[in-house]
Design a protein around this motif. Structure first.
Motif, PDB file in Angstrom:
ATOM      1  N   LEU A  15       0.906  -1.133   0.017  1.00 49.76           N
ATOM      2  CA  LEU A  15      -0.139  -0.112   0.025  1.00 49.76           C
ATOM      3  C   LEU A  15       0.779   1.361   0.092  1.00 49.76           C
ATOM      4  O   LEU A  15       0.605   2.434  -0.649  1.00 49.76           O
ATOM      5  N   ALA A  16       1.831   1.212   0.904  1.00 50.06           N
ATOM      6  CA  ALA A  16       2.631   2.446   0.681  1.00 50.06           C
ATOM      7  C   ALA A  16       3.384   2.639  -0.601  1.00 50.06           C
ATOM      8  O   ALA A  16       3.421   3.812  -1.074  1.00 50.06           O
ATOM      9  N   ARG A  17       3.894   1.690  -1.230  1.00 51.41           N
ATOM     10  CA  ARG A  17       4.411   1.857  -2.329  1.00 51.41           C
ATOM     11  C   ARG A  17       3.488   2.321  -3.369  1.00 51.41           C
ATOM     12  O   ARG A  17       3.746   3.184  -4.229  1.00 51.41           O
ATOM     13  N   GLU A  18       2.390   1.651  -3.763  1.00 55.06           N
ATOM     14  CA  GLU A  18       1.136   2.172  -4.520  1.00 55.06           C
ATOM     15  C   GLU A  18       0.971   3.627  -4.385  1.00 55.06           C
ATOM     16  O   GLU A  18       0.872   4.228  -5.143  1.00 55.06           O
ATOM     17  N   PHE A  19       0.758   3.818  -3.143  1.00 56.92           N
ATOM     18  CA  PHE A  19       0.301   5.498  -2.864  1.00 56.92           C
ATOM     19  C   PHE A  19       1.473   6.285  -3.194  1.00 56.92           C
ATOM     20  O   PHE A  19       1.138   7.363  -3.785  1.00 56.92           O
ATOM     21  N   ALA A  20       2.578   5.821  -2.876  1.00 52.15           N
ATOM     22  CA  ALA A  20       3.638   6.856  -2.960  1.00 52.15           C
ATOM     23  C   ALA A  20       3.959   7.017  -4.511  1.00 52.15           C
ATOM     24  O   ALA A  20       4.424   8.154  -4.907  1.00 52.15           O
ATOM     25  N   THR A  21       3.891   5.905  -5.174  1.00 55.21           N
ATOM     26  CA  THR A  21       4.170   5.997  -6.478  1.00 55.21           C
ATOM     27  C   THR A  21       3.046   6.954  -7.456  1.00 55.21           C
ATOM     28  O   THR A  21       3.315   7.790  -8.234  1.00 55.21           O
ATOM     29  N   HIS A  22       1.827   6.539  -6.898  1.00 56.27           N
ATOM     30  CA  HIS A  22       0.563   7.541  -7.486  1.00 56.27           C
ATOM     31  C   HIS A  22       0.363   8.847  -7.233  1.00 56.27           C
ATOM     32  O   HIS A  22       0.138   9.614  -7.767  1.00 56.27           O
ATOM     33  N   SER A  23       0.934   9.260  -5.787  1.00 56.34           N
ATOM     34  CA  SER A  23       0.853  10.613  -5.412  1.00 56.34           C
ATOM     35  C   SER A  23       2.060  11.281  -5.242  1.00 56.34           C
ATOM     36  O   SER A  23       2.041  12.609  -5.367  1.00 56.34           O
TER      37      SER A  23
END
Length: 87
Positions: A15-23
């Protein structure tokens, strides 16, 4: 129900990787917030309570939609919150 720490840790990282990549936000900062949200979710706290805690003590201004997304994805990925899914 036993807590599956390995699965929970994997979900936190995903989740951290996905959100950081997206945001574009700092992955380290996102990971800290996601970890708090995931563990509180596993312990049965709703998104509104987690958001209030974060706003009051850790990250003033944290968005409830972000917290709700983490809570929702935690439940979906672990399949059985609280406890993080037994084997």
């Amino acid at each position: 129900m036993p807590v599956d720490t390995f699965r929970i840790t994997a979900v936190i990282e995903q989740l951290a990787r996905e959100f950081a990549t997206h945001s574009g936000e700092s992955r380290r900062l996102v990971a800290m917030l996601v970890e708090i949200i995931v563990w509180r979710t596993v312990n049965g706290q709703p998104a509104e309570q987690i958001t209030a805690f974060l706003n009051a003590h850790i990250a003033p201004g944290v968005r409830e939609d972000f917290v709700a997304w983490v809570v929702s994805e935690t439940g979906r990925r672990l399949n059985s919150v609280p406890g993080g899914g037994g084997r």
